[in-house]
Design a protein around this motif. Sequence first.
Motif, PDB file in Angstrom:
ATOM      1  N   TYR A   1      -5.822 -26.980 -86.245  1.00  0.00           N
ATOM      2  CA  TYR A   1      -7.180 -27.501 -86.421  1.00  0.00           C
ATOM      3  C   TYR A   1      -7.600 -28.426 -85.280  1.00  0.00           C
ATOM      4  CZ  TYR A   1      -5.033 -31.868 -87.826  1.00  0.00           C
ATOM      5  OH  TYR A   1      -4.302 -33.011 -87.814  1.00  0.00           O
TER       6      TYR A   1
ATOM      7  N   TYR B   1     -11.762 -23.710 -90.307  1.00  0.00           N
ATOM      8  CA  TYR B   1     -11.314 -24.955 -89.671  1.00  0.00           C
ATOM      9  C   TYR B   1     -11.534 -26.174 -90.575  1.00  0.00           C
ATOM     10  CZ  TYR B   1     -10.187 -22.774 -85.228  1.00  0.00           C
ATOM     11  OH  TYR B   1      -9.584 -22.013 -84.247  1.00  0.00           O
TER      12      TYR B   1
ATOM     13  N   PRO C   1      -4.560 -33.550 -91.064  1.00  0.00           N
ATOM     14  CA  PRO C   1      -4.731 -32.088 -91.098  1.00  0.00           C
ATOM     15  C   PRO C   1      -5.188 -31.617 -92.472  1.00  0.00           C
ATOM     16  CG  PRO C   1      -2.395 -32.683 -91.100  1.00  0.00           C
ATOM     17  CD  PRO C   1      -3.154 -33.943 -90.889  1.00  0.00           C
ATOM     18  N   PRO C   2      -6.105 -30.642 -92.499  1.00  0.00           N
ATOM     19  CA  PRO C   2      -6.533 -30.106 -93.796  1.00  0.00           C
ATOM     20  C   PRO C   2      -5.422 -29.260 -94.411  1.00  0.00           C
ATOM     21  CG  PRO C   2      -7.664 -29.005 -91.971  1.00  0.00           C
ATOM     22  CD  PRO C   2      -6.715 -29.983 -91.370  1.00  0.00           C
TER      23      PRO C   2
ATOM     24  N   ARG D   1      -9.936 -23.004 -99.517  1.00  0.00           N
ATOM     25  CA  ARG D   1     -11.177 -23.010 -98.732  1.00  0.00           C
ATOM     26  C   ARG D   1     -11.116 -21.978 -97.605  1.00  0.00           C
ATOM     27  NH1 ARG D   1     -12.304 -28.770 -97.368  1.00  0.00           N
ATOM     28  NH2 ARG D   1     -10.682 -28.409 -95.880  1.00  0.00           N
ATOM     29  N   ARG D   2      -9.936 -21.867 -96.987  1.00  0.00           N
ATOM     30  CA  ARG D   2      -9.795 -20.885 -95.899  1.00  0.00           C
ATOM     31  C   ARG D   2      -9.851 -19.458 -96.449  1.00  0.00           C
ATOM     32  NH1 ARG D   2      -6.242 -25.061 -93.833  1.00  0.00           N
ATOM     33  NH2 ARG D   2      -4.432 -24.185 -94.908  1.00  0.00           N
TER      34      ARG D   2
ATOM     35  N   ALA E   1     -13.391 -18.701 -97.158  1.00  0.00           N
ATOM     36  CA  ALA E   1     -14.147 -18.459 -95.914  1.00  0.00           C
ATOM     37  C   ALA E   1     -13.959 -17.024 -95.450  1.00  0.00           C
ATOM     38  CB  ALA E   1     -13.690 -19.429 -94.829  1.00  0.00           C
ATOM     39  N   LEU E   2     -12.737 -16.535 -95.567  1.00  0.00           N
ATOM     40  CA  LEU E   2     -12.469 -15.176 -95.103  1.00  0.00           C
ATOM     41  C   LEU E   2     -13.089 -14.132 -96.036  1.00  0.00           C
ATOM     42  CD1 LEU E   2     -11.102 -14.229 -92.600  1.00  0.00           C
ATOM     43  CD2 LEU E   2      -8.975 -13.954 -93.847  1.00  0.00           C
TER      44      LEU E   2
ATOM     45  N   ARG F   1     -15.700 -14.608 -97.697  1.00  0.00           N
ATOM     46  CA  ARG F   1     -17.137 -14.672 -97.382  1.00  0.00           C
ATOM     47  C   ARG F   1     -17.463 -13.771 -96.197  1.00  0.00           C
ATOM     48  NH1 ARG F   1     -19.891 -20.435 -96.359  1.00  0.00           N
ATOM     49  NH2 ARG F   1     -19.763 -20.533 -98.607  1.00  0.00           N
ATOM     50  N   ARG F   2     -16.561 -13.769 -95.216  1.00  0.00           N
ATOM     51  CA  ARG F   2     -16.784 -12.904 -94.046  1.00  0.00           C
ATOM     52  C   ARG F   2     -16.856 -11.428 -94.484  1.00  0.00           C
ATOM     53  NH1 ARG F   2     -15.934  -9.401 -90.668  1.00  0.00           N
ATOM     54  NH2 ARG F   2     -14.326  -8.792 -89.272  1.00  0.00           N
TER      55      ARG F   2
ATOM     56  N   LEU G   1      -8.634 -15.233 -85.566  1.00  0.00           N
ATOM     57  CA  LEU G   1      -8.124 -15.633 -86.889  1.00  0.00           C
ATOM     58  C   LEU G   1      -6.719 -16.219 -86.779  1.00  0.00           C
ATOM     59  CD1 LEU G   1      -9.213 -12.677 -89.220  1.00  0.00           C
ATOM     60  CD2 LEU G   1     -10.286 -14.911 -88.973  1.00  0.00           C
ATOM     61  N   LEU G   2      -5.889 -15.574 -85.956  1.00  0.00           N
ATOM     62  CA  LEU G   2      -4.491 -15.996 -85.899  1.00  0.00           C
ATOM     63  C   LEU G   2      -4.274 -17.291 -85.125  1.00  0.00           C
ATOM     64  CD1 LEU G   2      -2.676 -12.547 -85.497  1.00  0.00           C
ATOM     65  CD2 LEU G   2      -2.838 -13.965 -87.541  1.00  0.00           C
ATOM     66  N   ILE G   3      -5.278 -17.723 -84.352  1.00  0.00           N
ATOM     67  CA  ILE G   3      -5.133 -19.034 -83.704  1.00  0.00           C
ATOM     68  C   ILE G   3      -5.810 -20.129 -84.531  1.00  0.00           C
ATOM     69  CG2 ILE G   3      -4.949 -18.089 -81.372  1.00  0.00           C
ATOM     70  CD1 ILE G   3      -7.910 -19.525 -81.181  1.00  0.00           C
ATOM     71  N   SER G   4      -6.537 -19.729 -85.553  1.00  0.00           N
ATOM     72  CA  SER G   4      -7.202 -20.716 -86.417  1.00  0.00           C
ATOM     73  C   SER G   4      -6.163 -21.281 -87.400  1.00  0.00           C
ATOM     74  CB  SER G   4      -8.348 -20.041 -87.182  1.00  0.00           C
ATOM     75  OG  SER G   4      -7.836 -19.317 -88.275  1.00  0.00           O
ATOM     76  N   PRO G   5      -6.547 -22.282 -88.198  1.00  0.00           N
ATOM     77  CA  PRO G   5      -5.565 -22.832 -89.158  1.00  0.00           C
ATOM     78  C   PRO G   5      -5.187 -21.865 -90.284  1.00  0.00           C
ATOM     79  CG  PRO G   5      -7.320 -24.424 -88.706  1.00  0.00           C
ATOM     80  CD  PRO G   5      -7.751 -23.126 -88.101  1.00  0.00           C
ATOM     81  N   LEU G   6      -5.779 -20.686 -90.309  1.00  0.00           N
ATOM     82  CA  LEU G   6      -5.458 -19.698 -91.352  1.00  0.00           C
ATOM     83  C   LEU G   6      -3.978 -19.313 -91.288  1.00  0.00           C
ATOM     84  CD1 LEU G   6      -7.063 -17.769 -93.440  1.00  0.00           C
ATOM     85  CD2 LEU G   6      -6.745 -16.038 -91.667  1.00  0.00           C
ATOM     86  N   ARG G   7      -3.289 -19.416 -92.433  1.00  0.00           N
ATOM     87  CA  ARG G   7      -1.874 -19.014 -92.488  1.00  0.00           C
ATOM     88  C   ARG G   7      -1.799 -17.525 -92.830  1.00  0.00           C
ATOM     89  NH1 ARG G   7      -2.803 -24.250 -91.876  1.00  0.00           N
ATOM     90  NH2 ARG G   7      -1.162 -25.686 -92.497  1.00  0.00           N
TER      91      ARG G   7
END
Lengths: 283, 270
Positions: free
Chosen positions: A100, A128, B2-3, B11-12, B15-16, B18-19, B99-105
């Motif tokens: 993040y 994020y 960190p979230p 939330r993540r 978000a996905l 929603r996409r 997506l893979l560089i975002s905080p998404l696990r």
Amino acid sequence: MNERISGSSHQAGASVAEAAAPDTNVPVAVRDLTKVYGTITAVDHISFKLKQGATVALLGGNGAGKTTTIAMLLGLVMPTSGEVRVFGADMSKNRGAVAYRLNFQSPYVDLPARLTVRQNLTVYAGLYGIANAAERIAYIAEDLHIEPLLDRPTGKLSAGQKTRVGLAKALLNAPELLLLDEPTASLDPDTADWIRRKLREYAETRGATLLLASHNMAEVERLADRVILLHQGRIIEDETPAALIATHGRDTLEQVFLDVVRGRGKHAPEAADRGAASARKAS
Amino acid sequence: MPPTGVRASLRRIRALVRRYIYLLRSSGVRLVELIYWPFLQMLTWGFLQRYLSETTSPLAQAAGVLIGSVLLWDILFRSKIGFSTTFIEEMWSRNLGNLLISPLRPYELVAALSAWSVIRLSVSMVPVAVAAYFFFGFNLLDLGLPLVAFFAVLVLTSWSLGLISAGVILRYGLGAEELAWSLAFLLLPLCCVYYPVSVLPDWLKPIALALPPTHVFEGMRSILLHNTFDAKELWWAMGLNAVYLVAGYVTFSRFLASARVNGTLLRLGE
């Protein structure tokens, strides 16, 4: 001013004590990093650190190892050996702890074409964990002059517009570390200049660290206060642009770059032999 | 800070999802296509069922066996396709790197794909099930409470298949895309969609019974033909599903790790 902390391709770089207690304030610490694909060594034992607020360019010809290095910094590619720490976190094992705090832009990674710009930015704001996403998107859109594009499908934008939208996505979380892979590739000079100005402005106001891989020498001279020159996966120079030009006895960074990739001047094989001979004599 | 934590994770995932909703809303053709194929399937098999019921075959006269088979098979197939194509879509759009560089696990990506496969399935199957009632008088709800369990077993199996397909595509690139489409069809003859396990040769029966959907189709036939239902079979199917789901996730994780080692993630979308 040279903002470099350290940089080397042939020595470990960081001390044992540093490796034991990673500094969470150091945006990037790369130690003895190597990536081998089959029989090809893409990155060969490189070490460097980036200080907070520095803007550093990774320079090198095709296949020099720039993109692989950035991909390892992002955790997209695992090193064969060595270590990448971003804000103290080992990117091979604990990427999620710092993801993040950084972001990335490249013309080679797209946002979904069918979604509107606003929809894409909303999705990434959610990923994020950005509070007040709508306000943040409005702010970024105004700053990057993409307000009229917000409700248009991303796939229908021009290259310049896409770059600005990609930058909006990359700045959405106000990253402390921004990695850029050829941020102005395929843009007209006016748009490219505008993007560079925005990047400079962002780095200064946010105190962010920028690491950019680029082939554009003018861009590097204008943006970077330090250049890491890669050749065949190794760091062969790590200096300010001015110092690099001066030590090579050249007028521009482009001339230095051509010397390096064509094996001329300071990096010519015979020059290396001469250097080794005088070193032996001196010892 | 960190979230982190469950809320940040949810939330993540939201978000996905929603996409994916944005994506479906962006194209009326996609929406129609979701209903179009299962609708055609249902019509074809429904008319066949009607024809057979007018002949002398007593088994075929059992109301709705074929339509029931088609609808349940479509639950498995559409859910699997929903999972896999949504994942492939990220590669087509060259968005997976972002997506893979975002905080998404990775497990959040899997959770979002799973949730979306169920939403997509509902959009696809509810209108078709309603149409089956109006065209052929077949009411899927006649299967009663076991229908919920059938649905769960089939969806869980589809996720296992989806995870394996996604992993293979991650590791080998879009060249392996065909697997995403064909993997579910491998089950078609083995899990006895249109015929009972008893017709299989002896050596093939254990393989069929090791597949969770087989127990669903056997159970459906048992309800519609004999009005009986063996819950033990479904528990067995659920247990098998747990094993396959773990195996699917481990496969996906291993292939993702392997893609990171081989640098495949740098070439996604090519």
